[in-house]
Design a protein around this motif. Structure first.
Motif, mmCIF file in Angstrom:
data_model
loop_
_atom_site.group_PDB
_atom_site.id
_atom_site.type_symbol
_atom_site.label_atom_id
_atom_site.label_comp_id
_atom_site.label_asym_id
_atom_site.label_seq_id
_atom_site.Cartn_x
_atom_site.Cartn_y
_atom_site.Cartn_z
ATOM 1 N N HIS A 185 0.802 -1.230 -0.101
ATOM 2 C CA HIS A 185 0.029 0.089 0.098
ATOM 3 C C HIS A 185 0.713 1.198 -0.017
ATOM 4 O O HIS A 185 2.084 1.354 0.341
ATOM 5 C CB HIS A 185 -0.840 0.026 1.184
ATOM 6 N N HIS B 193 2.204 4.854 0.701
ATOM 7 C CA HIS B 193 2.842 6.008 1.647
ATOM 8 C C HIS B 193 3.246 7.287 0.874
ATOM 9 O O HIS B 193 4.063 7.221 0.035
ATOM 10 C CB HIS B 193 3.659 5.519 2.609
ATOM 11 N N HIS C 242 -0.190 7.205 5.504
ATOM 12 C CA HIS C 242 -0.517 5.946 5.040
ATOM 13 C C HIS C 242 -1.866 5.706 4.285
ATOM 14 O O HIS C 242 -2.657 6.334 4.651
ATOM 15 C CB HIS C 242 -0.594 4.851 6.213
ATOM 16 N N HIS D 40 3.540 -2.353 6.815
ATOM 17 C CA HIS D 40 3.779 -0.924 6.720
ATOM 18 C C HIS D 40 5.389 -0.927 6.547
ATOM 19 O O HIS D 40 6.116 0.240 6.758
ATOM 20 C CB HIS D 40 3.358 -0.062 7.909
HETATM 21 CU CU LIG Z 1 1.186 1.843 5.877
#
Ligand SMILES: [Cu+2]
Length: 139
Positions: A68, A70, A93, A121
């Motif tokens: 994902h 950022h 995020h 993350h």
């Molecule tokens: Cu993240």
């Protein structure tokens, strides 16, 4: 004393919080579709995220070759990329899998850069990071 030395040797042999980084496939590329580098823009600033060679998955979802976005706003990527990226006003995020956002920025120059993170993350290895662009927000 001997017991202490043996215990110290055992502790030294255990890697400190080693985190496996998720591999990124060769040729994976993240980039900012808009605004363009050097653009003069007005608020609200719509930022569109581009990704090649990988897919988007929400945070927490394990699926090969995904991550994902950022968005790094007016900041450098952290030097240490083996830890989860912090969530700050400069490291935003998009853990739901969003591929664009809208920002309200102070007038003046700003830098934007995208960095993909895995389900936890943590940036991939090698990191999938965009070119850093500079935009100027005009009133
Ligand atoms: Cu993240």
């Amino acid at each position: 004393m001997r017991t202490f030395i043996i215990a110290a040797l055992i502790l030294a042999a255990v890697p400190l919080a080693a985190q496996e980084r998720t591999p990124s496939p060769a040729g994976a590329e993240v980039y900012i579709i808009s605004p363009k580098d050097g653009a003069k823009v007005h608020n609200p600033v719509r930022v569109q995220f581009g990704l090649k060679g990988m897919g988007i998955a929400p945070a927490g979802v394990k699926f090969e070759n995904t991550g994902h976005h950022h968005l790094l706003i007016d900041t450098e990527a952290p030097a240490e990329l083996s830890a989860p990226l912090p969530a700050t006003d400069k490291i935003v995020h998009f853990g739901k899998g969003q591929t664009e956002t809208t920002l309200t920025l102070k007038p003046g120059k700003h830098t934007l850069q995208l960095l993909l993170g895995d389900m936890n993350h943590v940036p991939h290895a090698p990191p999938v990071i965009s070119k850093k662009i500079t935009i100027t927000v005009v009133e």
